[in-house]
Write an enzyme that holds these catalytic residues in place. Structure first.
Site, PDB file in Angstrom:
ATOM      1  N   LYS A  47       0.841  -1.206   0.000  1.00  0.00           N
ATOM      2  CA  LYS A  47       0.000   0.000   0.000  1.00  0.00           C
ATOM      3  C   LYS A  47       0.875   1.255   0.000  1.00  0.00           C
ATOM      4  O   LYS A  47       0.608   2.209  -0.731  1.00  0.00           O
ATOM      5  CB  LYS A  47      -0.937  -0.020   1.222  1.00  0.00           C
ATOM      6  CG  LYS A  47      -2.030  -1.076   1.107  1.00  0.00           C
ATOM      7  CD  LYS A  47      -2.773  -1.334   2.416  1.00  0.00           C
ATOM      8  CE  LYS A  47      -3.757  -2.497   2.247  1.00  0.00           C
ATOM      9  NZ  LYS A  47      -4.447  -2.890   3.487  1.00  0.00           N
ATOM     10  N   ASP A  92     -10.592   3.196   4.509  1.00  0.00           N
ATOM     11  CA  ASP A  92     -10.966   1.778   4.471  1.00  0.00           C
ATOM     12  C   ASP A  92     -12.482   1.607   4.419  1.00  0.00           C
ATOM     13  O   ASP A  92     -12.973   0.527   4.076  1.00  0.00           O
ATOM     14  CB  ASP A  92     -10.483   1.095   5.765  1.00  0.00           C
ATOM     15  CG  ASP A  92      -9.271   0.203   5.543  1.00  0.00           C
ATOM     16  OD1 ASP A  92      -9.108  -0.309   4.427  1.00  0.00           O
ATOM     17  OD2 ASP A  92      -8.496   0.037   6.504  1.00  0.00           O
ATOM     18  N   GLN A 152      -4.033  -1.483   9.798  1.00  0.00           N
ATOM     19  CA  GLN A 152      -4.105  -2.812   9.198  1.00  0.00           C
ATOM     20  C   GLN A 152      -4.715  -3.818  10.177  1.00  0.00           C
ATOM     21  O   GLN A 152      -4.335  -3.877  11.350  1.00  0.00           O
ATOM     22  CB  GLN A 152      -2.689  -3.263   8.770  1.00  0.00           C
ATOM     23  CG  GLN A 152      -2.652  -4.569   7.996  1.00  0.00           C
ATOM     24  CD  GLN A 152      -3.309  -4.503   6.617  1.00  0.00           C
ATOM     25  OE1 GLN A 152      -3.432  -3.430   6.021  1.00  0.00           O
ATOM     26  NE2 GLN A 152      -3.740  -5.643   6.106  1.00  0.00           N
TER      27      GLN A 152
HETATM   28  N1  GUN Z   1      -6.763  -6.672   6.452  1.00  0.00           N
HETATM   29  C1  GUN Z   1      -7.179  -7.405   5.381  1.00  0.00           C
HETATM   30  N2  GUN Z   1      -7.767  -6.593   4.473  1.00  0.00           N
HETATM   31  C2  GUN Z   1      -7.734  -5.341   4.985  1.00  0.00           C
HETATM   32  C3  GUN Z   1      -8.190  -4.094   4.506  1.00  0.00           C
HETATM   33  O1  GUN Z   1      -8.765  -3.953   3.421  1.00  0.00           O
HETATM   34  N3  GUN Z   1      -7.951  -3.031   5.329  1.00  0.00           N
HETATM   35  C4  GUN Z   1      -7.348  -3.149   6.535  1.00  0.00           C
HETATM   36  N4  GUN Z   1      -7.188  -2.057   7.267  1.00  0.00           N
HETATM   37  N5  GUN Z   1      -6.916  -4.316   7.004  1.00  0.00           N
HETATM   38  C5  GUN Z   1      -7.111  -5.401   6.225  1.00  0.00           C
END
Ligand code: GUN
Length: 316
Positions: free
Chosen positions: A71, A138, A115
């Site tokens: 990311k 998110d 995350q």
């Molecule tokens: N863990 C797995 N997928 C995601 C996501 O799309 N966002 C976040 N913050 N954590 C994740």
């Protein structure tokens, strides 16, 4: 129509009943969206605003480390300001909440991503609720979830389902009026995707059925789909007999499965048995190379949208 590789004419000629599906590539579609984002980022920079994304990683889960790294790399490649905050696995909940509050107050940060999963001693819901809804790129804050569900006001949609909708639209498969069957009811994918598809207007207006682990005769339901989106989290579970000939199949799953024939001893696959289903479907996403690349692209898109809203708010 954006896809990688047209139908194989040879295959059609040699065996007309086993035409290979249109392959919907998340890499190709994602690159088109990133090209559009570059223009929006340039316009923001001309106004003195660089969109900023903060990612918070608690602990050292290898998969989470990899995702957060991807990311940040994508954000940097697009010219965004990106900040990765690594925190110890035993961090105090209060300290983590304080960190999030600091990012909420930082005008250089437009998107905050913590995350998941978080360590067990931390209240995940509380952390997500602490992120300001206007920076929740998110789309997990209850305010954003509620606004999406009620289709009201500004909100951020979660990145994976938003990516699925963009893939459908940009590959020529507008869900409007179609019967979309979603397999999986998670908060990350299934539920928000159903909400997106039910909205009025662009990317919505579909007839939606959501299946889950307690659905009886799953195949009977999936066979009724014009568009089948699979986010069930089980490798290669959707087989050819579960798909209506000509249906569009979107595979959200990504799994590493042991494979003694593969060089590395494993291979990556989705929730759909691709080699079989591609001969029945009209269009299909691969995994890897399908929905996965779209998720990060939509995170960048949400961050840019957040920066645009902040600039607009400053003007008013
Ligand atoms: N863990 C797995 N997928 C995601 C996501 O799309 N966002 C976040 N913050 N954590 C994740």
């Amino acid at each position: 129509m954006l896809s990688s590789g047209p139908r194989s004419e040879a295959a059609t000629l040699t065996n007309p009943r086993r035409m290979s599906a249109q392959i919907i590539s998340g890499r190709v579609i994602g690159e088109h969206i990133r090209a559009e984002l570059r223009e929006r980022i340039a316009a923001l920079k001309a106004e003195g605003v660089t969109p900023g994304l903060a990612t918070v990683l608690v602990g050292a889960n290898p998969a989470s480390q990899m995702y957060v790294g991807m990311k940040n790399k994508a954000a940097q490649e697009m010219g965004l300001h990106s900040r990765q905050i690594n925190l110890a696995p035993d961090i105090d909940e209060a300290e983590l909440l304080g960190m999030v509050a600091g990012l909420n107050a930082d005008p250089g940060i437009h998107g905050i991503l913590v995350q998941l999963p978080l360590p067990g001693h931390v209240d995940e819901g509380l952390v997500l609720e602490t992120i300001h809804p206007s920076k929740d790129v998110d789309g997990f804050h209850p305010m954003n979830v509620g606004r999406l569900a009620t289709d009201s006001g500004d909100f951020f949609a979660p990145c994976t389902p938003a990516g699925v909708v963009e893939m459908l639209l940009r590959s020529g498969h507008d869900p409007a009026g179609k019967h979309v069957v979603v397999v999986g009811r998670s908060n990350l994918v299934g539920r928000p995707l159903a909400s997106l598809l039910l909205r009025k207007g662009r990317g919505g207006d579909a007839t939606v059925t959501v299946c889950h682990s307690r659905t009886e005769d799953l195949g009977a339901v999936t066979r009724a789909a014009d568009i089948l989106v699979v986010a069930m989290g089980r490798p290669e579970s959707i087989t050819a007999d579960m798909v209506r000939p000509g249906a569009v199949v979107i595979d959200v799953g990504t799994h590493r499965v042991d494979d003694p024939h593969a060089e590395k001893g494993y291979r990556v696959c989705g929730d759909v048995l691709f080699d079989e289903v591609k001969d029945v479907a009209g269009a299909i996403t691969p995994s890897p190379g399908g929905v996965g690349p779209m998720t990060i692209t939509m995170l960048l898109a949400n961050t840019v949208t957040s920066a645009e809203r902040a600039l607009e708010g400053r003007r008013n």
